[in-house]
Write a protein that holds these residues in place. Structure first.
Motif, mmCIF file in Angstrom:
data_model
loop_
_atom_site.group_PDB
_atom_site.id
_atom_site.type_symbol
_atom_site.label_atom_id
_atom_site.label_comp_id
_atom_site.label_asym_id
_atom_site.label_seq_id
_atom_site.Cartn_x
_atom_site.Cartn_y
_atom_site.Cartn_z
ATOM 1 N N ASN A 15 0.854 -1.180 0.000
ATOM 2 C CA ASN A 15 0.000 0.000 0.000
ATOM 3 C C ASN A 15 0.894 1.235 0.000
ATOM 4 N N ARG A 262 -9.988 12.704 -3.795
ATOM 5 C CA ARG A 262 -9.013 11.618 -3.792
ATOM 6 C C ARG A 262 -9.019 10.882 -5.124
ATOM 7 N N SER A 263 -7.841 10.537 -5.557
ATOM 8 C CA SER A 263 -7.672 9.716 -6.741
ATOM 9 C C SER A 263 -6.725 8.586 -6.378
ATOM 10 N N ALA A 264 -6.958 7.399 -6.942
ATOM 11 C CA ALA A 264 -6.156 6.225 -6.594
ATOM 12 C C ALA A 264 -5.555 5.596 -7.839
ATOM 13 N N ARG A 310 -11.080 7.178 -9.678
ATOM 14 C CA ARG A 310 -11.626 7.651 -8.409
ATOM 15 C C ARG A 310 -11.637 6.540 -7.365
ATOM 16 N N VAL A 311 -11.783 6.931 -6.114
ATOM 17 C CA VAL A 311 -11.877 5.968 -5.027
ATOM 18 C C VAL A 311 -13.347 5.741 -4.682
ATOM 19 N N LYS A 313 -14.137 4.227 -1.563
ATOM 20 C CA LYS A 313 -14.195 4.414 -0.127
ATOM 21 C C LYS A 313 -13.009 5.246 0.346
ATOM 22 N N VAL A 314 -13.231 6.022 1.407
ATOM 23 C CA VAL A 314 -12.139 6.809 1.968
ATOM 24 C C VAL A 314 -11.816 6.386 3.401
ATOM 25 N N VAL A 319 -10.752 -0.369 2.911
ATOM 26 C CA VAL A 319 -10.705 0.703 1.931
ATOM 27 C C VAL A 319 -9.737 0.393 0.798
ATOM 28 N N ASN A 323 -11.066 -0.243 -3.075
ATOM 29 C CA ASN A 323 -10.656 0.686 -4.133
ATOM 30 C C ASN A 323 -9.804 0.003 -5.195
ATOM 31 N N TYR A 346 -0.917 -0.409 -4.599
ATOM 32 C CA TYR A 346 -2.110 0.442 -4.559
ATOM 33 C C TYR A 346 -1.752 1.680 -3.742
ATOM 34 N N HIS A 348 -3.272 6.082 -2.993
ATOM 35 C CA HIS A 348 -4.134 7.197 -3.364
ATOM 36 C C HIS A 348 -3.518 8.496 -2.857
#
Length: 436
Positions: A15, A262-264, A310-311, A313-314, A319, A323, A346, A348
């Motif tokens: 992550n 947020r962008s992932a 986009r995500v 869940k934040v 999460v 995502n 992964y 974000h």
């Protein structure tokens, strides 16, 4: 760094940004907080560091403060895509053809600025002009791209061109799209290496970078400003806020005008070279035409695919898995043959959007700012940092086309985008309807 476990993650998945394998932001540039500096810049990303470089070269004493480490935020987490701002043309046309022409022209200056800085400071960041392809998810979207090109060419020259469905495999190995738009001048780079190189460049120029300072208060004084993190403080003649999507409550004027989103991104495990050549034959920067944007590209070494959007869940324990699974599903829509490819990374980050979909720079009650890049911040943020620094120096030969744009908020908006889930749901419904 957290190890990830799920059926589609590789055994060593993490992550953390893929970019950080080569250039993880660190606090090694940390220094003592001085009692005073001619200029204090809050935020050590593309904007703040480019501003610091311009100011330092002009002889100003500059201190850059960052809550984490230089480049820790969006500057080392983005997709590494930068190019001319043709997408802003229709939005800018609300101010007339002259303003639209000036804004797009400035986007070319912004791209050239990054090239110049990379060259002058000898930053090894895999900067390469590879072009861009935006796939049309429906025939109607393809027609809309053609109509936009016609509108642009009535106002100014444009080298972008349409790629029909029959020829799209020369751009991207998928049947998901119905043709698309190609932009030759688009570029890609390694964002973490770029921002790390900037940090070292400003340090060489004599800038004092202090990491681990989360600024919580900014007060006007007779001789300038006092900036504080609650425990320590520093006085300054001039202050630049370069925090974009991470601004928060520090400065309510900007908080009411910046929408943090947020962008992932996920990264695949290394893929066979034949697969990469088939799916991304020109190694271009890529995106889809959906309203809820997806963007993707090959890694600089050409061995992986990085796919962003986009995500869902934040918050919550799941999460990351939620995502990542969402992005993987979207990736498989474009590239079904990647069903067996593992996901190795992964991450974000948070970017700053504006209500008028245009970035802004200027001054409010003596405080300088540059922000609101709407997801396209590498070239713009770099250029805006340079331009706002020129304004702070009083030597701006050619004002930015963005300087006189009204920077408005919306009623009932105070920094928390409560409306965002509804907007995204509406756009997703329209995307699904179009694709039917």
């Amino acid at each position: 760094m957290t190890k990830l476990k799920s059926r589609f993650f590789t055994h060593d998945a993490v992550n953390e940004p893929y970019w950080w394998e080569d250039a993880k932001p660190t606090a090694t540039l940390e220094a003592d907080l001085p009692s005073h500096s001619e200029v204090v810049i809050v935020g050590g990303g593309f904007t703040g560091l480019n501003a610091a470089l311009t100011l330092a070269r002009a002889g100003r004493q500059v201190t850059v403060l960052d809550a984490e480490a230089p480049g820790w935020g969006a500057s080392s987490r983005n997709g590494g895509m930068l190019g001319p701002g043709w997408a802003t043309f229709d939005t800018a046309m609300a101010y007339g053809p002259d303003k639209a022409r000036a804004i797009v022209t400035e986007s070319f200056q912004a791209l050239q600025h990054v090239k110049d800085v990379v060259d002058q400071e000898r930053i090894d960041c895999d900067l390469a002009v590879v072009g861009y392809f935006r796939g049309a998810v429906t025939p109607r979207a393809y027609d809309a791209m053609g109509a936009q090109l016609e509108r642009i060419r009535k106002v100014m020259p444009c080298d972008a061109y349409l790629v029909p469905y029959a020829e799209q495999h020369g751009e991207i190995g998928t049947d998901f799209y119905h043709g698309g738009l190609a932009i030759p001048g688009y570029a890609g780079l390694h964002p973490a290496r770029y921002v790390a190189g900037l940090a070292h460049a400003v340090k060489r120029a004599g800038v004092n970078i202090v990491a681990g300072v989360r600024v919580t208060a900014l007060e006007r004084q007779a001789a300038g400003f006092r900036v504080s993190d609650g425990k320590r403080q520093i006085g300054a003649k001039q202050v630049l806020l370069a925090t974009n999507g991470y601004t928060g409550p520090l400065y309510p004027f900007l908080q009411r005008r910046i929408i943090p989103i947020r962008s992932a991104i996920i990264a695949t495990e290394p893929l066979p070279s034949a697969v990469m050549s088939r799916l991304m034959p020109k190694r271009r920067m890529l995106a889809g035409s959906q309203r809820v944007v997806t963007y993707f590209r090959p890694s600089p070494d050409g061995t992986r695919i990085l796919f962003g959007g986009r995500v869902l869940k934040v918050t919550g324990e799941d999460v990351v898995e939620t995502n990542a699974a969402h992005l993987r599903k979207q990736m498989l829509q474009v590239f079904p043959e990647l069903a067996d490819a593992g996901i190795s990374h992964y991450w974000h980050g948070q970017t700053g959007f504006t209500f008028d979909k245009l970035p802004h720079l200027g001054q409010h009650e003596g405080v300088y700012y540059a922000c609101g890049y709407n997801g396209t911040g590498i070239a713009r943020a770099s250029w805006f940092g340079h331009k706002i620094a020129q304004r702070m120096l009083g030597i701006e030969d050619e004002p930015s086309a963005y300087e006189d744009l009204p920077f408005r908020s919306r009623h009932l908006y105070y920094g928390k985008p409560w409306f965002l889930p509804l907007v995204v749901l509406y756009y997703e419904m329209r995307d699904r309807w179009d694709q039917r």
